[in-house]
Every structure is written in C-alpha cells, then in structure tokens.
Design an enzyme around this catalytic site. Structure first.
Site, mmCIF file in Angstrom:
data_model
loop_
_atom_site.group_PDB
_atom_site.id
_atom_site.type_symbol
_atom_site.label_atom_id
_atom_site.label_comp_id
_atom_site.label_asym_id
_atom_site.label_seq_id
_atom_site.Cartn_x
_atom_site.Cartn_y
_atom_site.Cartn_z
ATOM 1 N N HIS A 157 0.772 -1.261 -0.035
ATOM 2 C CA HIS A 157 -0.001 0.072 0.225
ATOM 3 C C HIS A 157 0.715 1.375 0.085
ATOM 4 O O HIS A 157 1.908 1.405 0.600
ATOM 5 C CB HIS A 157 -0.804 0.268 1.355
ATOM 6 N N CYS A 215 -11.772 -0.616 0.720
ATOM 7 C CA CYS A 215 -10.624 -1.674 0.755
ATOM 8 C C CYS A 215 -10.096 -1.617 2.314
ATOM 9 O O CYS A 215 -9.663 -0.581 2.619
ATOM 10 C CB CYS A 215 -9.525 -0.875 -0.197
HETATM 11 N N1 LIG Z 1 -6.257 -5.467 -4.739
HETATM 12 C C1 LIG Z 1 -5.622 -5.874 -3.510
HETATM 13 C C2 LIG Z 1 -6.315 -7.012 -2.699
HETATM 14 C C3 LIG Z 1 -7.659 -6.563 -2.062
HETATM 15 C C4 LIG Z 1 -7.845 -5.624 -1.057
HETATM 16 C C5 LIG Z 1 -9.133 -5.581 -0.481
HETATM 17 N N2 LIG Z 1 -10.249 -5.273 -1.298
HETATM 18 C C6 LIG Z 1 -9.480 -5.238 0.801
HETATM 19 O O1 LIG Z 1 -10.412 -5.120 1.461
HETATM 20 O O2 LIG Z 1 -8.456 -5.238 1.744
HETATM 21 C C7 LIG Z 1 -4.206 -6.254 -3.798
HETATM 22 O O3 LIG Z 1 -4.023 -6.821 -4.934
HETATM 23 O O4 LIG Z 1 -3.635 -6.373 -2.921
#
Ligand SMILES: N[C@@H](CCC[C@H](N)C(=O)O)C(=O)O
Length: 271
Positions: A157, A215
């Site tokens: 992130h 997310c």
């Molecule tokens: N797109 C993310 C995985 C999904 C994250 C999610 N929607 C959440 O709630 O944490 C990735 O590829 O790391």
C-alpha cells in the site's frame, strides 16, 4: 462443471465467494478474468476461494483480483469469509489462513465482524519497494499528488495525503501510480483526506481492480501511515465511499478492523 457461489460485500467492496473445501475449484487466469467481467460475467472486486487448511486455521482463503493476479490480503473479504465460517462452525471467533498469514476474526455487536489484520510492516523490503527508501516519505510525485507513505498489510500500500478528495481525479493518476517503478509488485494506492484526528476519509485505487467502494487493508494502511505522520490517533474511523470502518493500530503493531458484511445473492457458475 458448475459450482455454486455466493456474492458478498463489505461496504460495497464486492466478492464472488466459492467453496473449494469439498471439491477443488479449478480456476485459470482466464476463468477468473471471465467471472470478473461485470457485463459478461458476474463481476467482483475480488474472487475468493475457501479451501481446506491444515491444523491451526478454520479455512484457507485464496484471493484473486479481476485481472487474475493473486493478492496476499483482503480485509473486507476476510470479514465476509469469517462470518460464513462463524455461522457454519457456530463459533464466535475463527482463524482464516491467507498466503500472508493467519488472521483471527471475531463477531462483534450489531452483526459487525472484527479482524486482526496482523502487524503493519514498515520496512522498504516489506512493502516491497524497488530500492532502499524511507517508507514514511517516498520521493514520488504525479500531477497534484506527491510524497506518499508506504507499508504492507500483507499486500503493498501507498498512501497519498491530499487536502481535498473531491478535487482529485483519481482514475487519472491511479493506474500510473499502481504501476510506478517504485513498486515492483505494483501497489494499492490510497488517497486520504484527514478530517479530524479520529476521522479519515479514503478512496482506494486497488491493484488489479481499480477504483473500489472500499478497501479494508487500504483503510488499515491509511490509519497506520497517517499516525506515523502525526496526522491521527491510533484509533480512527475511516470513511470510504461505501461506508465506515473502525481501525485501531494497537501498541503491539497489530491492526484491527471492524465493519459490516453482507450477502447480496447466491448463484451458480458454469466453469
Ligand atoms: N487489490 C488488493 C487486494 C484486495 C484488497 C481488499 N479489497 C481489501 O479489502 O483489503 C491487492 O492486490 O493487494
């Protein structure tokens, strides 16, 4: 071959959930992409396959993005899967295994589910970044956004702090930031407006999925990065387009996320 599925969501972050515990679900990148097509398939932000786990966990959870890639964490889906397991096993708390580790989830009042997302990892290799750098302030600028903080919540992130989310065209910068050379495994990109020390506003451009309504791991990363920057308390409400999550970064480094889960519908897929 046909297989039943459950369409679930946490704050509009939506999931196709398949149960591969009795019979394995044979998925290819192509079939994941096809199921994820919002016009020709079912559509999802993540596809989840519940699989058997060895000792110590109630189930394993495979997480796939709509582009077919695999993710190490998905906070909202963990809460959804945990709610199914808690109901099925009649337990108030369950352990969900992911490729990034075991996550303990607990039923809370009002139908909410709390999940311990594990420790936020702050080292540049943890994120990972392409080369050594201070994860608190990355020298990265694109158009109106710059200077993100980065961390791993089991997935990568980066958080950009902005004065006004409403003034930002996120689809114009999200894809390039997701694929920026700083992030060898790409990254989930969060854009955060600090409303108060106990209230953050967040929109996430998700790796492999694009703009989502929420997310969970992104909300955890945002709270951690904002607190490291001195912008918020260790506990805050994170408001996403789909609703609110309560996030707490405990002194022992673990991040707890609490929020709602829902089933939208059940169906059958032809694989
Ligand atoms: N797109 C993310 C995985 C999904 C994250 C999610 N929607 C959440 O709630 O944490 C990735 O590829 O790391």
């Amino acid at each position: 071959m046909t297989t039943p599925f459950r369409k679930m969501h946490g704050l509009g972050n939506d999931f196709v959930v398949l149960d591969g515990r009795q019979t394995p679900v044979p998925l290819t990148t192509e079939s994941v992409v096809a199921i994820g097509d919002r016009r020709r398939g079912v559509g999802f932000d993540q596809l989840i396959v519940i699989e058997p786990a060895d000792d110590g966990a109630d189930a394993f959870m495979q997480i796939r993005n709509p582009d077919g890639s695999e993710a190490g964490a998905c906070g909202n889906a963990t809460r959804c899967v945990a709610s199914l397991l808690m109901e099925e096993l009649r337990k108030p708390s369950v352990t969900v295994r992911t490729i990034s580790g075991d996550l303990v989830a607990t039923a809370r009042d009002g139908g909410l589910v709390e999940v311990d997302m594990g420790e936020a990892r702050l080292g540049w290799r943890d994120v990972p970044l392409a080369r050594e750098a201070d994860t608190l302030r990355l020298p990265l600028t694109l158009g109106p956004v710059s200077d993100p903080a980065a961390c791993s919540m089991g997935n990568p992130h980066a958080t950009f702090f902005v004065p006004s989310l409403d003034a930002l065209d996120i689809p114009a910068v999200g894809p390039a930031l997701e694929h920026d050379a700083w992030f060898p495994e790409r990254a989930n990109i969060g854009f955060t407006e600090v409303l108060a020390p106990d209230h953050l506003r967040l929109v996430v451009w998700e790796r492999g999925a694009g703009l989502t309504l929420a997310c969970g791991s992104g909300a955890c990363a945002t709270l951690v990065n904002a607190h490291r920057r001195g912008l918020c308390n260790r506990t805050a409400t994170v408001s996403l387009p789909g609703g609110d999550l309560l996030i707490q970064w405990r002194e022992d480094g673990h991040v707890l996320m609490t929020g709602p889960v829902a089933t939208a519908f059940l169906g059958t897929l032809e694989l």
